[in-house]
Design an enzyme around this catalytic site. Sequence first.
Site: not given
Ligand code: MRU
Length: 364
Positions: A244, A203
């Site tokens: 999260d 990501q």
């Molecule tokens: O698995 P993902 O890509 O949904 O994980 C997202 C993250 O860890 C982000 O850094 C987190 O959701 C914060 S989003 C503002």
Amino acid sequence: MRLGAETTRSLRAAEDARSFAILDQTLLPWRVVWLRIETKEAAAHAIRAMQVRGAPLIGAVGAYGLALALREDASDAALDAAHAMLAATRPTAINLRWALDRVRDAVLNQPHAARAALAWQVAGAICDDDVATCTAIGRHGLKLLEEIAARKPAGEPVNVLTHCNAGWLATVDWGTATAPIYLAHDTGIAVHVWVDETRPRNQGAALTAFELGSHGVAHTVVSDNAGGHLMQRGRVDIVIVGTDRVTRTGDVANKIGTYLKALAAHDNGVPFWVALPHSTIDWSLRDGIAEIPIEERGAEEVTEVTGLGLDGVVTRVRVASPGSPAGNPAFDVTPARLVTGLITERGRCAASETGLLGLYPEKV
Ligand code: MRU
């Protein structure tokens, strides 16, 4: 957010309230494709398959998914079933359940005929709230970057390290961890971002780098293992990550690898800040390590990677030895003691129950 020549949110609701569009994040940064979502099943699939991802955005998509479900069947039984189906798509980010509960609570005592339209309005309000929240997080986080910039020799950028994608792609606009960065950039502060690639799904390399590039922010993608070294050499002024789920005591669940960055930051005296909206706080939990459910994803995310082949074709290749099993915990928990502080829409606070209750006294 800036996407080529246009300014847009990451979610677009149709005026007829029958569909909404999302950017398919599994195709970024190679292709910019808006995907139209017309059913609760398509919304659930988009969250599960990570066409949309990031805690606040999956909350918004869940809310619209529930509104679409109510167009089909507005009975209590259908409401409960759609709520449960959407909530089960991803377990760690609490924003999803928060948004689904908000829609359900708003429609529960309303006549069936009015439910779908009301749910659609609430989903819109969740999106507007997210934009306002991220904007405020940006203002409160900007002060940290201004303070660092004031201490640095003129012309030297503030070096921020971030993990995963907590940017506008993970929210409705601005992002959480990136909001202060965009604001600093826009107000003329020289800022440079170390972007953790963030295996297994990359990501950082794919999404955060794409965003920062679109906005014109200086950045460098680094392997996940580089952060500790960069901190030892004094090349990181501050770490800012998203999250999260945060417990009422300040423990922070975020993308796998965040904990290791916090340990390295602690060892090197680098401030480690976490940016979050109110919808990410789980007031029912006290012990993040014991209580936050950690999503386990498919082994193929570890054994295979997707990228743009030298022939210009998006390709999936295997990187692990054939036949070797792989494990894929998608999140980890950083204990509050390793977190310098939290940046919320109401201001900054210590990562502790006292700190959070100081900003949210209604949760005492
Ligand atoms: O698995 P993902 O890509 O949904 O994980 C997202 C993250 O860890 C982000 O850094 C987190 O959701 C914060 S989003 C503002």
